[in-house]
Design a protein around this motif. Structure first.
Motif, PDB file in Angstrom:
ATOM      1  N   ASP A   1       0.812  -1.212   0.000  1.00 18.81           N
ATOM      2  CA  ASP A   1       0.000   0.000   0.000  1.00 18.81           C
ATOM      3  C   ASP A   1       0.847   1.265   0.000  1.00 18.81           C
ATOM      4  N   HIS A   2       2.143   1.110   0.187  1.00 13.83           N
ATOM      5  CA  HIS A   2       3.027   2.276   0.249  1.00 13.83           C
ATOM      6  C   HIS A   2       3.126   2.937  -1.119  1.00 13.83           C
ATOM      7  N   ARG A   3       3.136   4.259  -1.126  1.00 15.75           N
ATOM      8  CA  ARG A   3       3.328   5.028  -2.357  1.00 15.75           C
ATOM      9  C   ARG A   3       4.487   5.984  -2.150  1.00 15.75           C
ATOM     10  N   GLU A   4       5.474   5.897  -3.015  1.00 22.09           N
ATOM     11  CA  GLU A   4       6.623   6.791  -2.925  1.00 22.09           C
ATOM     12  C   GLU A   4       6.172   8.224  -3.222  1.00 22.09           C
ATOM     13  N   PRO A   5       6.845   9.212  -2.646  1.00 21.59           N
ATOM     14  CA  PRO A   5       6.476  10.609  -2.890  1.00 21.59           C
ATOM     15  C   PRO A   5       6.740  11.013  -4.336  1.00 21.59           C
ATOM     16  N   GLU A   6       6.002  12.024  -4.786  1.00 19.53           N
ATOM     17  CA  GLU A   6       6.193  12.557  -6.135  1.00 19.53           C
ATOM     18  C   GLU A   6       7.545  13.230  -6.269  1.00 19.53           C
ATOM     19  N   GLU A   7       8.003  13.856  -5.180  1.00 20.65           N
ATOM     20  CA  GLU A   7       9.280  14.555  -5.179  1.00 20.65           C
ATOM     21  C   GLU A   7      10.070  14.145  -3.942  1.00 20.65           C
ATOM     22  N   ILE A   8      11.374  14.143  -4.095  1.00 23.57           N
ATOM     23  CA  ILE A   8      12.276  13.830  -2.983  1.00 23.57           C
ATOM     24  C   ILE A   8      13.278  14.967  -2.878  1.00 23.57           C
ATOM     25  N   TYR A   9      13.432  15.491  -1.679  1.00 23.93           N
ATOM     26  CA  TYR A   9      14.414  16.535  -1.406  1.00 23.93           C
ATOM     27  C   TYR A   9      15.440  15.966  -0.440  1.00 23.93           C
ATOM     28  N   VAL A  10      16.707  16.137  -0.778  1.00 25.22           N
ATOM     29  CA  VAL A  10      17.795  15.712   0.093  1.00 25.22           C
ATOM     30  C   VAL A  10      18.594  16.954   0.454  1.00 25.22           C
ATOM     31  N   VAL A  11      18.824  17.138   1.756  1.00 17.85           N
ATOM     32  CA  VAL A  11      19.562  18.303   2.241  1.00 17.85           C
ATOM     33  C   VAL A  11      20.882  17.813   2.815  1.00 17.85           C
ATOM     34  N   GLY A  12      21.980  18.321   2.268  1.00 14.51           N
ATOM     35  CA  GLY A  12      23.297  17.989   2.797  1.00 14.51           C
ATOM     36  C   GLY A  12      23.542  18.775   4.079  1.00 14.51           C
ATOM     37  N   THR A  13      23.935  18.069   5.132  1.00 17.35           N
ATOM     38  CA  THR A  13      24.129  18.734   6.421  1.00 17.35           C
ATOM     39  C   THR A  13      25.420  18.300   7.097  1.00 17.35           C
ATOM     40  N   SER A  14      25.834  19.148   8.017  1.00 15.55           N
ATOM     41  CA  SER A  14      26.862  18.804   8.990  1.00 15.55           C
ATOM     42  C   SER A  14      26.142  18.817  10.330  1.00 15.55           C
ATOM     43  N   HIS A  15      26.167  17.734  11.038  1.00 17.10           N
ATOM     44  CA  HIS A  15      25.369  17.610  12.260  1.00 17.10           C
ATOM     45  C   HIS A  15      25.778  18.578  13.366  1.00 17.10           C
ATOM     46  N   LEU A  16      26.935  19.193  13.249  1.00 18.02           N
ATOM     47  CA  LEU A  16      27.395  20.135  14.264  1.00 18.02           C
ATOM     48  C   LEU A  16      27.261  21.584  13.824  1.00 18.02           C
ATOM     49  N   SER A  17      26.644  21.803  12.674  1.00 16.92           N
ATOM     50  CA  SER A  17      26.597  23.144  12.100  1.00 16.92           C
ATOM     51  C   SER A  17      25.243  23.815  12.340  1.00 16.92           C
ATOM     52  N   GLU A  18      25.290  25.024  12.916  1.00 17.27           N
ATOM     53  CA  GLU A  18      24.060  25.802  13.089  1.00 17.27           C
ATOM     54  C   GLU A  18      23.505  26.222  11.731  1.00 17.27           C
ATOM     55  N   LYS A  19      24.389  26.488  10.756  1.00 16.05           N
ATOM     56  CA  LYS A  19      23.933  26.846   9.417  1.00 16.05           C
ATOM     57  C   LYS A  19      23.165  25.689   8.786  1.00 16.05           C
ATOM     58  N   SER A  20      23.641  24.455   8.954  1.00 18.99           N
ATOM     59  CA  SER A  20      22.934  23.298   8.414  1.00 18.99           C
ATOM     60  C   SER A  20      21.540  23.176   9.021  1.00 18.99           C
ATOM     61  N   ALA A  21      21.442  23.406  10.315  1.00 22.23           N
ATOM     62  CA  ALA A  21      20.136  23.349  10.977  1.00 22.23           C
ATOM     63  C   ALA A  21      19.209  24.413  10.396  1.00 22.23           C
ATOM     64  N   ALA A  22      19.745  25.602  10.147  1.00 19.96           N
ATOM     65  CA  ALA A  22      18.941  26.678   9.553  1.00 19.96           C
ATOM     66  C   ALA A  22      18.541  26.330   8.120  1.00 19.96           C
ATOM     67  N   ASP A  23      19.455  25.694   7.362  1.00 17.30           N
ATOM     68  CA  ASP A  23      19.137  25.270   5.993  1.00 17.30           C
ATOM     69  C   ASP A  23      17.997  24.269   5.993  1.00 17.30           C
TER      70      ASP A  23
END
Length: 92
Positions: free
Chosen positions: A57-79
């Motif tokens: 019954d699962h349906r994959e999303p129409e769009e996929i967004y991937v966000v590159g992050t650094s887990h220790l970066s405040e800028k990544s969290a804001a992105d």
């Protein structure tokens, strides 16, 4: 919502202007379902949140967004916050 109604936003409905700098810099990558690499479409795969009873019954999303992050970066969290606010995804 009506049964079977698709709540996925279309590409045109997403406010990409507010994250265009992230797209241009390659921090955010966007794929339509038919363009996505196979490894990003793991429907029914272990860890995908599906059981043998629910994967059909699962349906994959129409769009996929991937966000590159650094887990220790405040800028990544804001992105990530900016992308979530712009895309308003069904799942994160």
């Amino acid at each position: 919502l009506r049964a079977g109604e698709d709540v996925t936003k279309t590409y045109q409905e997403v406010n990409l202007e507010s994250i265009q700098d992230l797209l241009d810099a390659g921090i955010v990558k966007r794929w339509l379902r038919e363009e996505a690499p196979a490894e990003s479409l793991a429907g029914g795969a272990r860890g995908a949140g599906h059981s043998k009873k629910t994967f059909r019954d699962h349906r994959e999303p129409e769009e996929i967004y991937v966000v590159g992050t650094s887990h220790l970066s405040e800028k990544s969290a804001a992105d990530v916050t900016r992308v979530i606010e712009a895309v308003q995804p069904d799942n994160v």
